[in-house]
Design a protein around this motif. Sequence first.
Motif, PDB file in Angstrom:
ATOM      1  N   LEU B  15       0.828  -1.212   0.000  1.00 54.45           N
ATOM      2  CA  LEU B  15       0.000   0.000   0.000  1.00 54.45           C
ATOM      3  C   LEU B  15       0.864   1.264   0.000  1.00 54.45           C
ATOM      4  O   LEU B  15       1.982   1.258   0.510  1.00 54.45           O
ATOM      5  N   LYS B  19      -2.612   5.171   1.979  1.00 57.80           N
ATOM      6  CA  LYS B  19      -3.565   4.057   2.106  1.00 57.80           C
ATOM      7  C   LYS B  19      -3.273   3.230   3.352  1.00 57.80           C
ATOM      8  O   LYS B  19      -4.185   2.746   4.018  1.00 57.80           O
ATOM      9  N   ASN B  22      -4.540   5.177   6.328  1.00 56.42           N
ATOM     10  CA  ASN B  22      -6.010   5.145   6.344  1.00 56.42           C
ATOM     11  C   ASN B  22      -6.540   3.799   6.788  1.00 56.42           C
ATOM     12  O   ASN B  22      -7.507   3.727   7.537  1.00 56.42           O
ATOM     13  N   LYS B  23      -5.888   2.741   6.324  1.00 54.89           N
ATOM     14  CA  LYS B  23      -6.328   1.390   6.698  1.00 54.89           C
ATOM     15  C   LYS B  23      -6.244   1.219   8.224  1.00 54.89           C
ATOM     16  O   LYS B  23      -7.195   0.749   8.855  1.00 54.89           O
TER      17      LYS B  23
END
Lengths: 213, 135
Positions: B15, B19, B22-23
């Motif tokens: 990622l 990302k 955010n995950k």
Amino acid sequence: MVSTFFRNLLKRLNINPFGRKTHIKLGLYGPPNGGKSTLANKICLDWLGEEMNSSVSHVAHETREIKIKEQVNIKNKKGKELTFSLVDTPGIATKIDYEDFLRKGMNKVDAKKRAKEATKGVIDAIKWLDQMDSVVVVLDATKDPYSQVNITIVGNLQARNIPVLIAANKTDLKKSKMDVIKAAFPQYEVVGISAKYGKNLDLFYEQLFKLAK
Amino acid sequence: MVTFQFVPYHDVEQLTSAKRINKLLNIVKDDRIVIMEGRLKKEEEADLIEITMEEISSKFKGIELSVVYPDKKNQDTMQRMKGAFANILLGDRQGLTIIGPASIVKKIEQNPNKIELFTKDVSRRKLTMVPRKKR
């Protein structure tokens, strides 16, 4: 011929690799309530004769926006001078709860406003990291230095090759533990100070000259 | 009840930084405590704090973060070489990153020998993780 080419190139780019920077941006970073604003005020009072107008409080996140004092000129015993812009930054935190401010006696509207401003302050402080030439990380010497916020601040400064001085503040308090702060950051110069009472600031100013080299 | 979610390194390896952050943050906002294999880059840790601040609301109060990483000063040359070789082959999956919602996790204390995670709801409840001793 080659050396002339490089000399001209550096001159054109306004880079002097052998020159010493005389005017630097010196940032005060650290977690909330470490004493950054108290130190900023003391530095300005000592060398400019007036405070920085950074308000201080026992309630966390008193400083919620970046404050800059230009042209702070300090001298050491040998007569050397150092001019810098002093940047007082909001304390960096990973959590901000307006209810903490309610518990300190604030009303709900003020507490929510303070929390919102504090979050913006943390974002600004992080964004400003790239603009610093040198940084003093101001830590409360009575608190555990192994917090992730401290480690993240120092790690980010290291990753950006920004020289760091650790100021272990509040050494006037009995609970302060200089040895613990030194053990937590063995790779950096640590100077114990009391910004509130001006204790050990001569040594602190001397370290600023080393930091700016 | 406290819920932990393990995030293996291969789940976030490919990622982008944004990302990946955010995950992790989405899991935390779901009131779960993330235990991630490996660690974020220094700059990503700062980004995580920045994004956390942007997301703070009356429901989401922020995070508690702790990173456990092997103390390389105590490693001999062979161990360091092994670690560096493993990093090249498998990525930097050494260490653990713990991220919890501030509404649940009061604080995470770390010293060289153990990590203590104090939760908010039940006073004096704490979860302790102690690293396995070398044989």
